[in-house]
Design an enzyme around this catalytic site. Sequence first.
Site, PDB file in Angstrom:
ATOM      1  N   LYS A  62     -20.567 -18.015   0.457  1.00  0.00           N
ATOM      2  CA  LYS A  62     -19.699 -18.169   1.630  1.00  0.00           C
ATOM      3  C   LYS A  62     -18.844 -19.428   1.516  1.00  0.00           C
ATOM      4  CE  LYS A  62     -22.037 -21.590   3.853  1.00  0.00           C
ATOM      5  NZ  LYS A  62     -21.525 -22.766   4.595  1.00  0.00           N
ATOM      6  N   THR A  70     -17.818 -20.072   8.484  1.00  0.00           N
ATOM      7  CA  THR A  70     -17.270 -20.994   7.487  1.00  0.00           C
ATOM      8  C   THR A  70     -15.841 -20.640   7.094  1.00  0.00           C
ATOM      9  OG1 THR A  70     -19.525 -21.132   6.639  1.00  0.00           O
ATOM     10  CG2 THR A  70     -17.824 -22.146   5.318  1.00  0.00           C
TER      11      THR A  70
END
Length: 338
Positions: A197, A254
């Site tokens: 991520k 994120t």
Amino acid sequence: MDQEPIPPEFGIVGAGAWGTALAQTLARAGRSVLLWGRDATLVRILNSRRENTRYLPGIPLLEGISFTDRLSEIAEARHAILLVTPSQGLRSACLHLSPFLDPHRAVPLVVAAKGLDAESDQPLSALVKDLIPAHPVAVLSGPNFAKEVAVGLPAAAVIAAQNVALAEKLAEQIGSSSFRPYASSDPLGVEICGAFKNVLAIACGIAQGRHLGDNARAALITRGMAELMRLAKPLGIQTETLVGLSGLGDIVLTCNGLQSRNYTLGIALGEGMKLPDILAQRRSVAEGVYAAAALHRIGLKAGVEMPIVAAVDSILAGHAGVEDVIAKLLARPLKREI
């Protein structure tokens, strides 16, 4: 006769933003916490001001937290030791901590960093197990910005261990009304998601920095999930992990939030800044910088095509410019979605 001090329930290795936030949430739940910092000057500030002026300024730290620069004191923790150093510093931290640990007591070690070991491409939990084999190892991850956790805003996370009973026990010990950890038996999946991520967030930041629009970011997130799913199959990662807190949950956070160090690093790259200049201006670490090359190698070894990861790796390594990489991605042949 003076009584010996009672060892803390939790020890935390790493006094950055996330380590401090975890200390804060444990203290809020009534746990006793000892927070270790490598920098003696920072530890003195923590003790005197009860505020992490360097990484979480303006947030008073709770009375249940004590501070030290001695790893020998961290080794006395009764419930668990949380390892919250940057990924590239974890090997050194384990080597320095190991001599103080009692292998007969085998307190659990919880990896709360998100990344891969730069020397071996190993997940961090595997690295810890290699270096400190007598102790059980678990992983803590999820969609958590440190500042929000530190002030007590609601958050959820996942604690994963091969022994799910250990994960469940740690979740009970660490959890509170504002911080809800869920147990998992898939530590590898949780760690691969946590590393991936950050790389995807850099890609989304680059698109934002180049003003490519919200549609482009949505496409990157979706196609990034497709890459992650392809990688998961040969690695034996559970599908539930991919769509869980450490997977989709952390990707959503994120790849969209300006509190994300990786996303904002990508924005700076997209705006034309050079990586060394960006890193020189920052005190905190963007883990995706170190994870991109490792994930690219893991994908190649597994025979999995990961064009977004490869593109980010090539930009970070200085092998290609942002415009060339974007043009190459957009020129890829059309395929079936599934």
